[in-house]
Design a protein around this motif. Structure first.
Motif, PDB file in Angstrom:
ATOM      1  N   LEU A   9      -0.407  -2.031  -4.719  1.00 50.89           N
ATOM      2  CA  LEU A   9       0.619  -2.439  -5.677  1.00 50.89           C
ATOM      3  C   LEU A   9       0.911  -3.924  -5.522  1.00 50.89           C
ATOM      4  O   LEU A   9       0.721  -4.494  -4.446  1.00 50.89           O
ATOM      5  CB  LEU A   9       1.917  -1.652  -5.423  1.00 50.89           C
TER       6      LEU A   9
ATOM      7  N   TYR B 102       2.676   6.362 -13.210  1.00 53.34           N
ATOM      8  CA  TYR B 102       1.786   5.208 -13.098  1.00 53.34           C
ATOM      9  C   TYR B 102       1.664   4.476 -14.427  1.00 53.34           C
ATOM     10  O   TYR B 102       1.662   3.239 -14.457  1.00 53.34           O
ATOM     11  CB  TYR B 102       0.398   5.634 -12.595  1.00 53.34           C
TER      12      TYR B 102
ATOM     13  N   SER C  94       0.601  -1.408 -10.470  1.00 49.62           N
ATOM     14  CA  SER C  94      -0.541  -0.757  -9.828  1.00 49.62           C
ATOM     15  C   SER C  94      -1.824  -1.557 -10.019  1.00 49.62           C
ATOM     16  O   SER C  94      -2.210  -1.875 -11.143  1.00 49.62           O
ATOM     17  CB  SER C  94      -0.714   0.647 -10.402  1.00 49.62           C
TER      18      SER C  94
ATOM     19  N   ALA D 239       0.867  -1.176   0.000  1.00 47.85           N
ATOM     20  CA  ALA D 239       0.000   0.000   0.000  1.00 47.85           C
ATOM     21  C   ALA D 239       0.903   1.225   0.000  1.00 47.85           C
ATOM     22  O   ALA D 239       1.746   1.375   0.882  1.00 47.85           O
ATOM     23  CB  ALA D 239      -0.906   0.004   1.220  1.00 47.85           C
TER      24      ALA D 239
ATOM     25  N   HIS E  11      -8.462   8.007  -4.519  1.00 51.42           N
ATOM     26  CA  HIS E  11      -8.094   9.431  -4.503  1.00 51.42           C
ATOM     27  C   HIS E  11      -9.067  10.154  -3.578  1.00 51.42           C
ATOM     28  O   HIS E  11     -10.279  10.035  -3.728  1.00 51.42           O
ATOM     29  CB  HIS E  11      -8.180  10.004  -5.916  1.00 51.42           C
TER      30      HIS E  11
ATOM     31  N   GLU F 237      -3.665   9.966  -1.915  1.00 46.43           N
ATOM     32  CA  GLU F 237      -3.886   8.791  -2.734  1.00 46.43           C
ATOM     33  C   GLU F 237      -3.366   7.576  -1.999  1.00 46.43           C
ATOM     34  O   GLU F 237      -2.336   7.628  -1.324  1.00 46.43           O
ATOM     35  CB  GLU F 237      -3.224   8.924  -4.106  1.00 46.43           C
ATOM     36  N   VAL F 238      -4.127   6.493  -2.116  1.00 49.23           N
ATOM     37  CA  VAL F 238      -3.745   5.191  -1.573  1.00 49.23           C
ATOM     38  C   VAL F 238      -3.762   4.233  -2.752  1.00 49.23           C
ATOM     39  O   VAL F 238      -4.793   4.066  -3.404  1.00 49.23           O
ATOM     40  CB  VAL F 238      -4.734   4.701  -0.487  1.00 49.23           C
ATOM     41  N   THR F 239      -2.617   3.639  -3.043  1.00 51.18           N
ATOM     42  CA  THR F 239      -2.506   2.749  -4.189  1.00 51.18           C
ATOM     43  C   THR F 239      -2.113   1.354  -3.737  1.00 51.18           C
ATOM     44  O   THR F 239      -1.168   1.189  -2.959  1.00 51.18           O
ATOM     45  CB  THR F 239      -1.453   3.268  -5.185  1.00 51.18           C
TER      46      THR F 239
ATOM     47  N   THR G 142      -6.231   2.554  -7.236  1.00 48.29           N
ATOM     48  CA  THR G 142      -5.893   3.768  -6.502  1.00 48.29           C
ATOM     49  C   THR G 142      -7.159   4.419  -5.994  1.00 48.29           C
ATOM     50  O   THR G 142      -8.144   4.549  -6.717  1.00 48.29           O
ATOM     51  CB  THR G 142      -5.122   4.765  -7.398  1.00 48.29           C
TER      52      THR G 142
END
Length: 145
Positions: free
Chosen positions: A102, A76, A83, A56, A88, A98-100, A86
């Motif tokens: 991965l 990205y 990825s 994360a 936003h 933002e939390v992505t 995400t």
């Protein structure tokens, strides 16, 4: 499951029992298993990031920073294989978070996260990586019991 015996000094046991109560664990074994996993996860992350992981990436940035949104999107797109999704969030008039999620080799995920966090206009950032138990080639590593 295997049963083991460990010896802890009184001060450490007192701290451990306090953490167990604070986190709401039902028993010491459950807590120690979670603490051991967390320690192994941290050691794996620091050791060299050779295996597959999920992660994360969380960061806060100034959305008005010149060309930052474009630079982030470009990064990205160049790493689209890492990825998964995400989220936003508009925090206020100036800041977004933002939390992505991965997935990929630990070294690639760390490199990507470092690049995002280092962008001018990103104020705060952190990546949390968790090993999936697979090597980069997709094979599961040997279990050491």
């Amino acid at each position: 499951m295997q049963r083991i015996t460990i010896t802890l000094d009184d001060d450490l046991m007192e701290e451990l029992d306090a953490m167990i109560a604070e986190h709401g664990y039902q028993n010491r074994s459950e807590a120690i298993r979670d603490f051991a996993r967390a320690g192994m996860q941290q050691a794996t992350q620091e050791k060299g990031k050779t295996g597959e992981c999920v992660a994360a990436l969380v960061y806060v940035y100034d959305h008005a920073q010149r060309d930052l949104s474009r630079r982030l999107v470009d990064t990205y797109h160049h790493h689209h294989d890492l990825s998964l999704a995400t989220l936003h969030v508009h925090l206020d008039g100036d800041n977004c978070m933002e939390v992505t999620a991965l997935r990929g080799s630990g070294s690639e995920v760390q490199h990507f996260a470092d690049h995002i966090i280092a962008e001018r206009g990103v104020k705060y950032g952190r990546v949390v990586m968790m090993p999936t138990g697979k090597k980069v080639d997709g094979k599961k590593p040997h279990s050491h019991k």
